[in-house]
Design a protein around this motif. Structure first.
Motif, PDB file in Angstrom:
ATOM      1  N   UNK A 208      33.498  48.289  53.032  1.00 49.78           N
ATOM      2  CA  UNK A 208      32.799  47.094  52.553  1.00 49.78           C
ATOM      3  C   UNK A 208      32.934  46.966  51.032  1.00 49.78           C
ATOM      4  N   UNK A 209      32.720  48.065  50.350  1.00 50.78           N
ATOM      5  CA  UNK A 209      32.774  48.040  48.890  1.00 50.78           C
ATOM      6  C   UNK A 209      34.190  47.686  48.417  1.00 50.78           C
ATOM      7  N   UNK A 210      35.164  48.337  49.055  1.00 48.47           N
ATOM      8  CA  UNK A 210      36.569  48.076  48.704  1.00 48.47           C
ATOM      9  C   UNK A 210      36.925  46.608  48.947  1.00 48.47           C
ATOM     10  N   UNK A 211      36.420  46.079  50.077  1.00 54.96           N
ATOM     11  CA  UNK A 211      36.716  44.688  50.420  1.00 54.96           C
ATOM     12  C   UNK A 211      36.121  43.730  49.391  1.00 54.96           C
ATOM     13  N   UNK A 212      34.917  44.031  48.964  1.00 56.74           N
ATOM     14  CA  UNK A 212      34.274  43.171  47.958  1.00 56.74           C
ATOM     15  C   UNK A 212      35.083  43.169  46.668  1.00 56.74           C
ATOM     16  N   UNK A 213      35.563  44.340  46.301  1.00 58.78           N
ATOM     17  CA  UNK A 213      36.386  44.457  45.096  1.00 58.78           C
ATOM     18  C   UNK A 213      37.671  43.633  45.252  1.00 58.78           C
ATOM     19  N   UNK A 214      38.229  43.652  46.460  1.00 59.09           N
ATOM     20  CA  UNK A 214      39.443  42.899  46.732  1.00 59.09           C
ATOM     21  C   UNK A 214      39.196  41.398  46.569  1.00 59.09           C
ATOM     22  N   UNK A 215      38.073  40.941  47.122  1.00 59.69           N
ATOM     23  CA  UNK A 215      37.736  39.521  46.986  1.00 59.69           C
ATOM     24  C   UNK A 215      37.596  39.146  45.510  1.00 59.69           C
ATOM     25  N   UNK A 224      30.360  34.448  49.393  1.00 65.86           N
ATOM     26  CA  UNK A 224      30.774  33.986  50.727  1.00 65.86           C
ATOM     27  C   UNK A 224      31.026  35.138  51.668  1.00 65.86           C
ATOM     28  N   UNK A 225      31.116  36.360  51.104  1.00 67.04           N
ATOM     29  CA  UNK A 225      31.380  37.523  51.948  1.00 67.04           C
ATOM     30  C   UNK A 225      30.239  37.769  52.927  1.00 67.04           C
ATOM     31  N   UNK A 261      26.413  43.286  44.752  1.00 59.53           N
ATOM     32  CA  UNK A 261      27.731  43.234  44.126  1.00 59.53           C
ATOM     33  C   UNK A 261      27.872  41.948  43.333  1.00 59.53           C
ATOM     34  N   UNK A 262      27.343  40.856  43.893  1.00 65.72           N
ATOM     35  CA  UNK A 262      27.488  39.558  43.268  1.00 65.72           C
ATOM     36  C   UNK A 262      26.413  39.288  42.221  1.00 65.72           C
TER      37      UNK A 262
END
Lengths: 286, 151
Positions: A208-215, A224-225, A261-262
């Motif tokens: 999840x954390x990695x994905x957020x960083x990718x976005x 929007x995640x 994160x946001x």
């Protein structure tokens, strides 16, 4: 006749006075702890050893099963090919944004099924079900989903869990083989299961954390995640298992993580809409 | 998966309470009946007391089969991994032995005997089914009942 008698034999010679629950609890907790430690150790080792398996080998392991699958069983229509092509393109861009190591590539497979699910498996293959895609409101949520699965590929999660499954399964079978009752196997098996689930939960959180960083890298923001997790919590997932037994972190925690994160981004970012042909599949089916 | 866990826990609790209840009741009854039949002498010796009057001799036996409960089975399964006294089975066998002797005594009393000599015990486990589990135990007590010949 001589006087004979059978005297009363004192109690407690052959029977222990100790409460049976005391012995049981000591044994159960002791063996449970040992089992948990063994599973933990083996899981750690599986995660460490997997780095010695090159991705190309993992890929060749997976290729045989996938090539037969796609060629014989499922023939994609042109529409489905269009969707798969679009998903692949997006996955490629996100892989770049996630800095996937050299030689590691992701192949997206679109499955025309109602299942609200998507998963990553051996050899960089990602399976996306129509059921989940059509429920997503915008591309940002889809990108979150893809990035999460790509992060699993980057973690080498599928091969780790395969290795872990084999190692832990063998170990548990050997440990429980010493007991003469299949029920003690069950006890040990359950402890092992709970321990390994904790492990996969950690992997999910990392993904999840990695994905957020990718976005963040791809869109410049990760808003929007949370829509993805909202969809997952609404769907057939209503029957939620207790946290202890769940592989994925519970939804509220995941949404909170996205919000956290946001936190720095105050303004509301615009979401990129999904391409028309993807919107059509969902509307046509509703 | 969760269902398995719940069923397992439920069986364990059920086995514990019912097993313990049955065991307590059984021991109480055993102690009471042992007191009641204490006048009937039992000996493991093969030879008769030398000063015994003439008596009728007859084979008497008592047989009992007791099943273990789910809790005992799990506890014994755990014990078999680390070793040591299997206390859950010890109490089971103790009950079976004493009950078998009591039943033999009852049989002897029914025949009007005053003494049972050459008492022997046989033990066998009955169920050895799936996974070689010992499901229940049989104990057979037998001996020679001596009834005085009334002149």
């Amino acid at each position: 006749m001589t006087k004979y008698e059978n005297r009363r034999i004192p109690e407690g010679i052959n029977v222990s006075e100790e409460h049976p629950l005391k012995e049981f609890l000591i044994l159960a907790f002791g063996l449970g702890t040992i089992t948990a430690l063994v599973v933990l150790l083996l899981s750690l080792m599986a995660g460490w050893l997997v780095h010695f398996i090159p991705f190309s080998l993992e890929k060749s392991l997976a290729t045989s099963s996938f090539s037969t699958n796609t060629s014989s069983d499922v023939v994609l229509t042109s529409e489905q090919l269009e969707i798969e092509g679009y998903l692949q393109l997006l996955a490629n861009k996100l892989s770049a944004a996630q800095h996937l190591p050299e030689g590691m590539e992701v192949v997206v497979h679109y499955v025309d099924g109602d299942t609200v699910n998507a998963f990553a498996t051996l050899g960089g293959n990602i399976i996306m079900y129509r059921g989940l895609i059509e429920a997503l409101p915008h591309e940002n949520a889809l990108a979150m989903l893809l990035s999460h699965e790509i992060a699993h590929i980057k973690q080498r999660a599928p091969i780790i869990s395969l290795g872990r499954g084999v190692a832990v399964g063998l170990a548990l079978a050997s440990i429980s083989g010493f007991g003469d009752s299949s029920m003690s196997h069950q006890l040990i098996g359950n402890v092992g299961l709970l321990t390994s689930l904790t492990f996969s939960r950690h992997q999910e959180e990392q993904a999840d954390i990695e994905a957020l960083q990718t976005l963040e890298n791809y869109y410049g923001h990760a808003q929007g995640a949370e829509s993805l997790f909202e969809i997952l919590s609404e769907g057939d997932y209503a029957l939620k298992p207790p946290k202890l037994l769940s592989t994925h972190p519970i939804t509220e925690e995941r949404i909170n993580r996205v919000r956290h994160f946001n936190g720095s981004h105050v303004g509301r970012a615009s979401y990129k809409p999904l391409p028309k042909f993807l919107v059509n599949i969902s509307q046509g089916l509703d | 998966m969760y269902l398995d866990l719940y069923i397992f826990a439920a069986l364990l609790v059920l086995g514990f309470f019912f097993g313990r209840l049955a065991e307590k009741k059984h021991f109480k009854s055993i102690i009471e009946r042992e007191k009641k039949y204490r006048q009937l002498l039992t000996f493991s010796g093969r030879l008769l007391p030398p000063d015994l009057d003439r008596a009728d001799a007859e084979l008497v036996g008592g047989n009992v089969v007791i099943s273990i409960d789910y809790f005992k089975r799990i506890a014994a399964g755990l014990r078999s991994i680390v070793g040591g006294r299997v206390t859950t089975y010890e109490s089971l066998l103790e009950r079976a032995r004493r009950e078998a002797i009591l039943r033999m005594k009852e049989a002897a009393i029914a025949k009007g005997a005053t003494m049972v000599v050459n008492v022997k015990l046989e033990t066998s486990s009955i169920t050895k089914g799936k996974g070689q589990q010992i499901g229940c135990v049989e104990v057979y007590a037998y001996g020679t009942a001596l009834s005085p010949i009334l002149a």
